[in-house]
Design a protein around this motif. Structure first.
Motif, PDB file in Angstrom:
ATOM      1  N   VAL A 192    -140.889  83.876 -47.649  1.00 32.11           N
ATOM      2  CA  VAL A 192    -140.265  82.930 -46.723  1.00 32.11           C
ATOM      3  C   VAL A 192    -141.295  81.915 -46.238  1.00 32.11           C
ATOM      4  O   VAL A 192    -140.998  80.729 -46.084  1.00 32.11           O
ATOM      5  N   GLY A 193    -142.528  82.401 -46.014  1.00 29.82           N
ATOM      6  CA  GLY A 193    -143.589  81.494 -45.589  1.00 29.82           C
ATOM      7  C   GLY A 193    -143.830  80.383 -46.601  1.00 29.82           C
ATOM      8  O   GLY A 193    -143.996  79.211 -46.233  1.00 29.82           O
ATOM      9  N   ALA A 200    -141.667  71.999 -45.402  1.00 30.55           N
ATOM     10  CA  ALA A 200    -142.414  71.174 -44.459  1.00 30.55           C
ATOM     11  C   ALA A 200    -143.102  70.022 -45.176  1.00 30.55           C
ATOM     12  O   ALA A 200    -143.105  68.874 -44.701  1.00 30.55           O
ATOM     13  N   GLU A 201    -143.686  70.318 -46.334  1.00 31.04           N
ATOM     14  CA  GLU A 201    -144.358  69.275 -47.111  1.00 31.04           C
ATOM     15  C   GLU A 201    -143.367  68.231 -47.618  1.00 31.04           C
ATOM     16  O   GLU A 201    -143.653  67.032 -47.593  1.00 31.04           O
ATOM     17  N   GLU A 202    -142.199  68.704 -48.045  1.00 31.58           N
ATOM     18  CA  GLU A 202    -141.191  67.782 -48.570  1.00 31.58           C
ATOM     19  C   GLU A 202    -140.624  66.885 -47.474  1.00 31.58           C
ATOM     20  O   GLU A 202    -140.308  65.719 -47.716  1.00 31.58           O
ATOM     21  N   SER A 206    -143.979  69.684 -39.411  1.00 31.60           N
ATOM     22  CA  SER A 206    -144.736  70.925 -39.309  1.00 31.60           C
ATOM     23  C   SER A 206    -143.885  72.126 -39.735  1.00 31.60           C
ATOM     24  O   SER A 206    -142.653  72.056 -39.733  1.00 31.60           O
ATOM     25  N   GLU A 207    -144.570  73.220 -40.083  1.00 34.34           N
ATOM     26  CA  GLU A 207    -143.856  74.439 -40.474  1.00 34.34           C
ATOM     27  C   GLU A 207    -143.036  74.994 -39.310  1.00 34.34           C
ATOM     28  O   GLU A 207    -141.957  75.544 -39.511  1.00 34.34           O
ATOM     29  N   GLN A 208    -143.555  74.855 -38.078  1.00 32.71           N
ATOM     30  CA  GLN A 208    -142.803  75.325 -36.912  1.00 32.71           C
ATOM     31  C   GLN A 208    -141.505  74.546 -36.756  1.00 32.71           C
ATOM     32  O   GLN A 208    -140.449  75.123 -36.476  1.00 32.71           O
ATOM     33  N   VAL A 227    -137.228  83.091 -36.423  1.00 33.78           N
ATOM     34  CA  VAL A 227    -137.468  83.951 -37.573  1.00 33.78           C
ATOM     35  C   VAL A 227    -138.180  85.209 -37.078  1.00 33.78           C
ATOM     36  O   VAL A 227    -139.054  85.139 -36.209  1.00 33.78           O
ATOM     37  N   ALA A 228    -137.798  86.361 -37.587  1.00 30.97           N
ATOM     38  CA  ALA A 228    -138.395  87.622 -37.146  1.00 30.97           C
ATOM     39  C   ALA A 228    -139.775  87.813 -37.751  1.00 30.97           C
ATOM     40  O   ALA A 228    -140.119  87.231 -38.786  1.00 30.97           O
TER      41      ALA A 228
END
Length: 264
Positions: A192-193, A200-202, A206-208, A227-228
């Motif tokens: 998932v990461g 995020a790059e696309e 940010s990933e957050q 997300v857990a």
């Protein structure tokens, strides 16, 4: 409640990273001897070293095998013929529009996500029944109930896994072998990461922000609205593997933050 799995041996499929590794670590911390599995010797060796460092007193072994094949399952079984705890965690996922999923992907997902669990459970649960103690856990998903339109083939396999879990629990009726399914929601695993990082790059954010948007747009019914963490799923697995969970069997336990909007 103090969980002690000393003297118990656990096999965790697909456990070099993510939820599988988290479960392996949780079981090791509870005192179980743990067998880690992965597709390559490099990943298995790295994972066993990391687990040994995290839990120095643990007994850790590793097996490199492709559990999406009968031969791969046989490799694991030959190396470790018996186990008290089996965690069927290995699985693959890939967002793909339904009309673009070829036959070979349907077959591959079924072999890895479903048949690996069938083959390993068929072997290890037989020994558990003979010894009249054991724990079999199937990693299903909230996607088993809330089929994602972007991964229909994945949702299908998780529904199948949940069905097998319930059926095997009934097959083992009257024994001290319990069988349960765990239904995580989106979890901050390695896979998932990578997906969130790519998004995020696309999107140039940010990933957050991607994570928050993903939950808001794709899992709006989430009650925890996030997300857990892997550890949150692993904690459920460790409990279900414990003697304290002796009256819990044939169940589907959710660790999905309330995404599935039913009480049943």
């Amino acid at each position: 409640m103090r969980i002690d799995l000393s003297g118990k041996k656990a096999v965790v499929s697909g456990s070099t990273a993510g939820i599988g590794f988290g479960i392996a670590e949780g079981l090791a911390r509870a005192g179980a001897d743990v067998v880690i599995t992965g597709r390559t010797a490099e990943r298995v060796n790295d994972a066993t070293a990391r687990l040994q460092k995290a839990v120095p007193e643990a007994s850790v072994a590793g097996v490199a095998a492709d559990l999406g094949s009968a031969d791969g399952c046989r490799t694991l079984i030959d190396a470790h013929p018996e186990a008290d705890i089996l965690v069927n965690n290995v699985g693959i996922f890939q967002p793909t529009p339904f009309f673009e999923i070829p036959d070979e992907d349907w077959e591959n997902f079924f072999q890895v996500n479903v048949m690996s669990a069938v083959r390993l459970s068929r072997h290890y649960a037989r020994g558990m029944k003979e010894r009249d103690w054991g724990r079999v856990l199937f990693l299903s998903s909230e996607s088993a109930l809330n089929i994602p339109t972007e991964m229909v083939h994945y949702g299908m396999t998780k529904s199948a896994v949940q069905s097998i879990s319930r059926g095997l629990a009934k097959v083992l009726s009257g024994t001290r072998v319990t069988v349960n399914a765990i239904l995580p929601g989106p979890t901050r695993s390695e896979g998932v990461g990578k997906m969130l990082k790519q998004m995020a790059e696309e999107q140039g954010i940010s990933e957050q922000e991607v994570e928050e948007r993903f939950v808001r747009e794709n899992r709006p019914s989430s009650i925890i609205q996030r997300v857990a963490d892997v550890e949150e799923v692993a904690n459920m697995a460790v409990y279900l593997a414990s003697p304290q969970a002796s009256a819990t069997t044939g169940a589907a336990l959710r660790v999905e933050g309330g995404i599935v909007d039913t009480m049943a």
